[in-house]
Motif scaffolding. Structure first.
Motif, PDB file in Angstrom:
ATOM      1  N   ILE A  95       0.851  -1.193   0.000  1.00 53.44           N
ATOM      2  CA  ILE A  95       0.000   0.000   0.000  1.00 53.44           C
ATOM      3  C   ILE A  95       0.889   1.247   0.000  1.00 53.44           C
ATOM      4  N   LEU A  96       0.840   1.982  -1.099  1.00 53.67           N
ATOM      5  CA  LEU A  96       1.636   3.200  -1.204  1.00 53.67           C
ATOM      6  C   LEU A  96       0.898   4.421  -0.663  1.00 53.67           C
ATOM      7  N   ARG A  97      -0.407   4.467  -0.904  1.00 50.79           N
ATOM      8  CA  ARG A  97      -1.182   5.636  -0.477  1.00 50.79           C
ATOM      9  C   ARG A  97      -2.636   5.239  -0.266  1.00 50.79           C
ATOM     10  N   VAL A  98      -3.275   5.923   0.679  1.00 57.10           N
ATOM     11  CA  VAL A  98      -4.704   5.771   0.949  1.00 57.10           C
ATOM     12  C   VAL A  98      -5.363   7.086   0.538  1.00 57.10           C
ATOM     13  N   ASN A  99      -6.294   7.024  -0.430  1.00 57.18           N
ATOM     14  CA  ASN A  99      -6.922   8.231  -0.967  1.00 57.18           C
ATOM     15  C   ASN A  99      -8.417   8.256  -0.698  1.00 57.18           C
ATOM     16  N   LEU A 100      -8.894   9.399  -0.217  1.00 54.69           N
ATOM     17  CA  LEU A 100     -10.327   9.692  -0.158  1.00 54.69           C
ATOM     18  C   LEU A 100     -10.459  11.158  -0.537  1.00 54.69           C
ATOM     19  N   ARG A 101     -10.613  11.401  -1.826  1.00 56.44           N
ATOM     20  CA  ARG A 101     -10.718  12.760  -2.337  1.00 56.44           C
ATOM     21  C   ARG A 101     -12.178  13.217  -2.300  1.00 56.44           C
ATOM     22  N   PRO A 102     -12.406  14.521  -2.274  1.00 57.62           N
ATOM     23  CA  PRO A 102     -13.797  15.011  -2.318  1.00 57.62           C
ATOM     24  C   PRO A 102     -14.515  14.447  -3.548  1.00 57.62           C
ATOM     25  N   GLY A 103     -15.690  13.907  -3.326  1.00 58.41           N
ATOM     26  CA  GLY A 103     -16.473  13.332  -4.414  1.00 58.41           C
ATOM     27  C   GLY A 103     -16.247  11.854  -4.643  1.00 58.41           C
ATOM     28  N   ASP A 104     -15.206  11.280  -4.044  1.00 61.01           N
ATOM     29  CA  ASP A 104     -14.969   9.840  -4.179  1.00 61.01           C
ATOM     30  C   ASP A 104     -16.060   9.083  -3.434  1.00 61.01           C
ATOM     31  N   PRO A 105     -16.563   7.981  -4.015  1.00 61.56           N
ATOM     32  CA  PRO A 105     -17.601   7.207  -3.331  1.00 61.56           C
ATOM     33  C   PRO A 105     -17.042   6.343  -2.204  1.00 61.56           C
ATOM     34  N   TRP A 106     -15.736   6.078  -2.228  1.00 57.64           N
ATOM     35  CA  TRP A 106     -15.077   5.270  -1.204  1.00 57.64           C
ATOM     36  C   TRP A 106     -13.580   5.483  -1.300  1.00 57.64           C
ATOM     37  N   VAL A 107     -12.852   4.871  -0.387  1.00 55.35           N
ATOM     38  CA  VAL A 107     -11.393   4.990  -0.350  1.00 55.35           C
ATOM     39  C   VAL A 107     -10.787   4.172  -1.485  1.00 55.35           C
ATOM     40  N   PHE A 108      -9.708   4.682  -2.040  1.00 49.12           N
ATOM     41  CA  PHE A 108      -8.918   3.945  -3.026  1.00 49.12           C
ATOM     42  C   PHE A 108      -7.518   3.750  -2.459  1.00 49.12           C
ATOM     43  N   LEU A 109      -6.992   2.541  -2.599  1.00 52.95           N
ATOM     44  CA  LEU A 109      -5.630   2.229  -2.167  1.00 52.95           C
ATOM     45  C   LEU A 109      -4.745   2.174  -3.401  1.00 52.95           C
ATOM     46  N   ASP A 110      -3.723   3.044  -3.452  1.00 49.36           N
ATOM     47  CA  ASP A 110      -2.731   2.973  -4.528  1.00 49.36           C
ATOM     48  C   ASP A 110      -1.720   1.906  -4.140  1.00 49.36           C
ATOM     49  N   LEU A 111      -1.537   0.931  -5.032  1.00 52.13           N
ATOM     50  CA  LEU A 111      -0.705  -0.225  -4.710  1.00 52.13           C
ATOM     51  C   LEU A 111       0.635  -0.176  -5.426  1.00 52.13           C
ATOM     52  N   SER A 112       1.589  -0.926  -4.903  1.00 51.30           N
ATOM     53  CA  SER A 112       2.952  -0.936  -5.438  1.00 51.30           C
ATOM     54  C   SER A 112       3.037  -1.520  -6.840  1.00 51.30           C
ATOM     55  N   ASP A 113       2.029  -2.278  -7.282  1.00 52.49           N
ATOM     56  CA  ASP A 113       2.061  -2.831  -8.641  1.00 52.49           C
ATOM     57  C   ASP A 113       1.501  -1.859  -9.674  1.00 52.49           C
ATOM     58  N   GLY A 114       1.212  -0.617  -9.256  1.00 46.38           N
ATOM     59  CA  GLY A 114       0.726   0.401 -10.181  1.00 46.38           C
ATOM     60  C   GLY A 114      -0.789   0.450 -10.319  1.00 46.38           C
ATOM     61  N   THR A 115      -1.496  -0.407  -9.621  1.00 45.00           N
ATOM     62  CA  THR A 115      -2.952  -0.419  -9.696  1.00 45.00           C
ATOM     63  C   THR A 115      -3.549   0.309  -8.499  1.00 45.00           C
TER      64      THR A 115
END
Length: 154
Positions: free
Chosen positions: A97-117
Motif C-alpha cells: 500500500i503506497l497511499r490511501v486516498n479519499l478525495r472530495p467526491g470519491d464514493p469510497w477509499v482507493f488504495l494505490d498499490l505498489s504494482d501500479g494499480t
C-alpha cells in the motif's frame, strides 16, 4: 509558514473499518422487507402454496442483496490489510500500500498499490456518515505510513 496537520492517533491493531450506519440501515431494511413480504404472503387468502413460496423466495432474494451490499469492510492487523468488497476479498501486505486516498467526491477509499494499480476499499465510504469515513481514511493512511512504505518513503 503553516503548521503541519496533526497526525491522527493510530488505532490499536487489529481494527475493522466498515460503514456502520449504512450497514445498520441495509440490514434493518432487509429484515423489515423480508418480514413484511412474508407476512403478506401468509395473510393473502387467495394465494396457492406455490405463490406463497414465490413471495417468500422473492423476499429472501431482496434481503440477500441487501446483506451483500452490507458486506464491505477493511481489516487492518500487524501483517497487513484485508479488503472485503461486495464479491471479492483481497489480502495486502503493508508494503503493497503506497497511499490511501479519499478525495472530495470519491464514493469510497482507493488504495494505490505498489504494482501500479488502485484498489477500491468499499469498507470506508462517505455515504451517510462522511465524518466517520474521513476519520477512518486518515487512520488507515497513518497505519499504512507507519507500517508500510507509505507515500513519503518511495
Amino acid at each position: 509558514m503553516a503548521a503541519p496537520a496533526p497526525q491522527p492517533e493510530l488505532p490499536h491493531l487489529p481494527v475493522t473499518f466498515r460503514p456502520t450506519l449504512t450497514r445498520a440501515v441495509l440490514l434493518t431494511v432487509g429484515t423489515a422487507m423480508f418480514v413484511v413480504i412474508t407476512a403478506v404472503a401468509l395473510l393473502l387468502e387467495n394465494l396457492s402454496p406455490g405463490e406463497r413460496l414465490s413471495f417468500v423466495f422473492t423476499a429472501l432474494l431482496f434481503s440477500a442483496v441487501l446483506v451483500l451490499l452490507s458486506r464491505p469492510k477493511v481489516v487492518a492487523d500487524d501483517a497487513g490489510v484485508t479488503v472485503v468488497n461486495l464479491t471479492s476479498k483481497r489480502r495486502l501486505a503493508w508494503a503493497e500500500i503506497l497511499r490511501v486516498n479519499l478525495r472530495p467526491g470519491d464514493p469510497w477509499v482507493f488504495l494505490d498499490l505498489s504494482d501500479g494499480t488502485s484498489l477500491p476499499a468499499l469498507g470506508i465510504q462517505p455515504g451517510i456518515a462522511r465524518a466517520q469515513a474521513v476519520r477512518d481514511a486518515r487512520a488507515l493512511r497513518a497505519l499504512a505510513e507507519t507500517h508500510g512504505t507509505g507515500s513519503d518513503n518511495t
